[in-house]
Design an enzyme around this catalytic site. Structure first.
Site, PDB file in Angstrom:
ATOM      1  N   SER A 137       0.807  -1.215   0.000  1.00 47.11           N
ATOM      2  CA  SER A 137       0.000   0.000   0.000  1.00 47.11           C
ATOM      3  C   SER A 137       0.844   1.270   0.000  1.00 47.11           C
ATOM      4  O   SER A 137       1.979   1.295   0.489  1.00 47.11           O
ATOM      5  CB  SER A 137      -0.907   0.003   1.237  1.00 47.11           C
ATOM      6  OG  SER A 137      -0.152  -0.195   2.410  1.00 47.11           O
ATOM      7  N   GLN A 139       1.604   4.231   1.913  1.00 51.75           N
ATOM      8  CA  GLN A 139       1.505   4.258   3.368  1.00 51.75           C
ATOM      9  C   GLN A 139       2.531   5.183   3.976  1.00 51.75           C
ATOM     10  O   GLN A 139       3.458   5.663   3.311  1.00 51.75           O
ATOM     11  CB  GLN A 139       1.710   2.844   3.924  1.00 51.75           C
ATOM     12  CG  GLN A 139       3.077   2.267   3.597  1.00 51.75           C
ATOM     13  CD  GLN A 139       3.244   0.839   4.092  1.00 51.75           C
ATOM     14  OE1 GLN A 139       3.902   0.599   5.096  1.00 51.75           O
ATOM     15  NE2 GLN A 139       2.619  -0.116   3.381  1.00 51.75           N
ATOM     16  N   HIS A 141       4.334   5.723   8.251  1.00 45.95           N
ATOM     17  CA  HIS A 141       4.350   5.258   9.635  1.00 45.95           C
ATOM     18  C   HIS A 141       4.351   6.474  10.561  1.00 45.95           C
ATOM     19  O   HIS A 141       5.087   7.433  10.336  1.00 45.95           O
ATOM     20  CB  HIS A 141       5.571   4.394   9.897  1.00 45.95           C
ATOM     21  CG  HIS A 141       5.700   3.252   8.941  1.00 45.95           C
ATOM     22  ND1 HIS A 141       4.699   2.320   8.768  1.00 45.95           N
ATOM     23  CD2 HIS A 141       6.684   2.904   8.080  1.00 45.95           C
ATOM     24  CE1 HIS A 141       5.081   1.440   7.847  1.00 45.95           C
ATOM     25  NE2 HIS A 141       6.271   1.781   7.417  1.00 45.95           N
ATOM     26  N   LYS A 164       7.823   3.853  13.812  1.00 47.49           N
ATOM     27  CA  LYS A 164       8.328   2.753  12.998  1.00 47.49           C
ATOM     28  C   LYS A 164       9.269   3.239  11.884  1.00 47.49           C
ATOM     29  O   LYS A 164       9.010   3.019  10.705  1.00 47.49           O
ATOM     30  CB  LYS A 164       7.149   1.982  12.387  1.00 47.49           C
ATOM     31  CG  LYS A 164       7.528   0.661  11.726  1.00 47.49           C
ATOM     32  CD  LYS A 164       6.316   0.074  11.017  1.00 47.49           C
ATOM     33  CE  LYS A 164       6.674  -1.180  10.246  1.00 47.49           C
ATOM     34  NZ  LYS A 164       5.555  -1.676   9.416  1.00 47.49           N
ATOM     35  N   GLU A 166      12.231   2.722   9.405  1.00 51.40           N
ATOM     36  CA  GLU A 166      12.610   1.421   8.856  1.00 51.40           C
ATOM     37  C   GLU A 166      13.652   1.563   7.757  1.00 51.40           C
ATOM     38  O   GLU A 166      13.883   2.656   7.218  1.00 51.40           O
ATOM     39  CB  GLU A 166      11.381   0.690   8.329  1.00 51.40           C
ATOM     40  CG  GLU A 166      10.712   1.328   7.131  1.00 51.40           C
ATOM     41  CD  GLU A 166       9.416   0.627   6.741  1.00 51.40           C
ATOM     42  OE1 GLU A 166       8.767   0.029   7.613  1.00 51.40           O
ATOM     43  OE2 GLU A 166       9.060   0.681   5.550  1.00 51.40           O
ATOM     44  N   HIS A 304       5.430   6.066   1.200  1.00 46.80           N
ATOM     45  CA  HIS A 304       6.203   5.081   0.450  1.00 46.80           C
ATOM     46  C   HIS A 304       5.336   3.881   0.115  1.00 46.80           C
ATOM     47  O   HIS A 304       4.241   3.704   0.664  1.00 46.80           O
ATOM     48  CB  HIS A 304       7.432   4.626   1.245  1.00 46.80           C
ATOM     49  CG  HIS A 304       7.106   3.947   2.540  1.00 46.80           C
ATOM     50  ND1 HIS A 304       6.778   4.646   3.679  1.00 46.80           N
ATOM     51  CD2 HIS A 304       7.037   2.631   2.885  1.00 46.80           C
ATOM     52  CE1 HIS A 304       6.551   3.800   4.672  1.00 46.80           C
ATOM     53  NE2 HIS A 304       6.683   2.558   4.216  1.00 46.80           N
ATOM     54  N   ARG A 323      -2.591   3.688   5.900  1.00 46.69           N
ATOM     55  CA  ARG A 323      -2.681   3.397   4.468  1.00 46.69           C
ATOM     56  C   ARG A 323      -3.660   4.344   3.772  1.00 46.69           C
ATOM     57  O   ARG A 323      -4.623   4.807   4.382  1.00 46.69           O
ATOM     58  CB  ARG A 323      -3.143   1.958   4.239  1.00 46.69           C
ATOM     59  CG  ARG A 323      -2.243   0.902   4.845  1.00 46.69           C
ATOM     60  CD  ARG A 323      -2.800  -0.502   4.626  1.00 46.69           C
ATOM     61  NE  ARG A 323      -1.911  -1.520   5.183  1.00 46.69           N
ATOM     62  CZ  ARG A 323      -1.959  -1.945   6.430  1.00 46.69           C
ATOM     63  NH1 ARG A 323      -2.869  -1.439   7.261  1.00 46.69           N
ATOM     64  NH2 ARG A 323      -1.114  -2.853   6.869  1.00 46.69           N
ATOM     65  N   LYS A 329      -7.026  -3.231   2.394  1.00 45.94           N
ATOM     66  CA  LYS A 329      -7.153  -3.062   3.841  1.00 45.94           C
ATOM     67  C   LYS A 329      -7.748  -1.684   4.167  1.00 45.94           C
ATOM     68  O   LYS A 329      -7.930  -0.843   3.294  1.00 45.94           O
ATOM     69  CB  LYS A 329      -5.790  -3.234   4.511  1.00 45.94           C
ATOM     70  CG  LYS A 329      -5.213  -4.637   4.383  1.00 45.94           C
ATOM     71  CD  LYS A 329      -3.890  -4.751   5.117  1.00 45.94           C
ATOM     72  CE  LYS A 329      -3.325  -6.157   5.030  1.00 45.94           C
ATOM     73  NZ  LYS A 329      -2.029  -6.284   5.746  1.00 45.94           N
TER      74      LYS A 329
END
Length: 450
Positions: A137, A139, A141, A164, A166, A304, A323, A329
């Site tokens: 997706s 999205q 964080h 989050k 990453e 991203h 998302r 979802k």
């Protein structure tokens, strides 16, 4: 009273099992797999291969998508402690012993005092292997403040209160969308993609196309934010019509000219997610292609989407995702639009810093984690010095011997995951084939004032 006695007995059993000499113990872990529809089917997935080797299973389900192999203490996919080659679980009574259980008895001894004070009884990082067949997706964080608010409001969706940040380190060629394109590139989009202009207020599009160089940074950012927000908030019927026009136009134009890489990408995305607004959002995001050994990192509030390929991923211990496109979802478009930093420009690609002839370190600007990539030729050896925090070792391929600073020696083969406690030096020697290994640990910058 009997219940209290039972609890005390279990606690004593737990302490006897774990033992007083905890910091000398090298642990083998059995880890979790996540099956999402964007993963790679069956045995074609590196995630499936790692999971089968790690768990001792015999075959992958050919109809199942294997997406993520998780290593860590997150409650949505915890790792468990195993002793011996037969993979008999360490247990308290009938309950297998999780890595979090092991750590919780004495976090300071296992994680190191500074790590334990900062993050308690959890590993501060979650280590993964990803196999991506279909785009994830669009999205972002949340930062810590927003993560706490989202978790409190919707705990069934936002399962923890942590941020989050990453990093994705490519195992194969890896494609992603990451961060917003430059103003110059957006001007090109507005002049060449009429389907997007039709969804945007004419005044905003015209101002950006003609006046962005004269406007200050804040004005440009505001216009960019307005244009992207209008696209993402458009009603479904308008989005469906715009994408239908876009697909028809590009299908005709590719007979006359070579489509751009972004145009080819949006046609691929349309085949995966027909009529999804994320197809249009792709025009606003940087298209990144990583080669094996290159890494991309993402801070809080950065938009991203991973597109395809396989990678090692490391992040703060969280599973929070907001998302807004390319997904079946739950979407939270307004939350995503409000949280984005709208930073423009191509993202930094990490090549890794050489530690020795076999190992490169990837250290993004986050305290929680760093990753080492190690490729050992036959019979070669490499040492990982003692550090004041925990480490996880994942052997992707090959076989070797691992020796700790406490003279503990063990064989180490593909699919195995080892937990190394704080202040333990280890050395690894490859056997008769090349050994390909990854280590995740707390970022060295966190320990600079020790």
């Amino acid at each position: 009273m009997a219940e209290e006695d039972d609890k005390r007995l279990k606690k004593r059993k737990k302490k006897r099992l774990i033992g007083a000499d905890r910091r000398r113990r090298l642990l083998r872990l059995k880890c979790c797999v996540q099956n999402y529809d964007w993963g790679v089917l069956g045995c074609n997935s590196q995630v499936a291969r790692m999971f089968l080797l790690n768990s001792g299973s015999y075959s992958a389900d050919p109809d199942e998508c294997y997406a993520e192999f998780w290593i860590g203490t997150h409650k949505s996919g915890p790792s468990f402690v195993f002793f011996g080659r037969d993979y008999n679980a360490a247990a308290i009574g009938s309950k297998p012993l999780s890595l979090k259980d092991w750590i919780t008895v004495d976090p300071g001894a296992v994680l190191g005092d500074k790590v334990a004070r900062k993050w308690g009884g959890d590993l501060p990082f979650l280590f993964k292997v990803l196999s991506v067949e279909k785009a994830l997706s669009i999205q972002a964080h949340p930062d810590k403040e927003l993560a706490r608010a989202l978790h409190e409001a919707q705990p069934s969706i936002y399962k923890d209160d942590n941020h989050k940040p990453e990093m994705a380190l490519a195992l194969t060629g890896f494609e992603a969308l990451c961060g917003f394109i430059s103003s110059k590139e957006l001007k090109g989009v507005l002049s060449s993609v009429p389907e997007i202009v039709e969804l945007v207020q004419g005044a905003d599009a015209e101002k950006f196309s003609h006046d962005s160089e004269q406007n200050g940074k804040e004005k440009v950012k505001s216009l960019f934010e307005s244009i992207f927000g209008q696209i993402m908030s458009s009603n479904k019927a308008m989005v469906r019509e715009a994408i239908c026009k876009l697909k028809r136009r590009l299908s005709l134009e590719k007979k006359k000219r070579q489509l751009s890489t972004k145009e080819q990408l949006v046609l691929r995305l349309e085949a995966q997610y027909p009529a999804d607004v994320g197809i249009l959002a792709a025009f606003f995001l940087n298209y990144v292609k990583l080669k094996p050994g290159e890494a991309l990192y993402l801070g809080p509030n950065e938009p991203h989407a991973y597109i395809s390929g396989e990678c090692i991923e490391c992040m703060a211990t969280s599973d929070n995702v907001v998302r807004a496109g390319l997904t079946s979802k739950k979407r939270d478009v307004q939350a995503l639009l409000s949280m984005l930093n709208y930073k423009q420009g191509f993202p930094e690609i990490l090549q890794g810093v050489s530690l020795n002839e076999y190992t490169r370190k990837y250290a993004p600007p986050f305290d929680e984690f760093e990753v080492d990539r190690c490729i050992l030729p036959v019979a070669a050896s490499v040492s990982f010095p003692s550090v004041p925090g925990p480490s996880l070792f994942l052997l992707m391929s090959g076989k070797g011997t691992i020796v700790t600073g406490y003279s503990e020696e063990s064989t180490f083969q593909e699919g195995e995951v080892l937990f190394v406690p704080a202040y333990m030096e280890v050395s690894v020697t490859a056997a008769a084939t090349e050994l390909h290994m990854y280590r995740a640990g707390v970022n060295n910058r966190f320990f600079r004032d020790l």
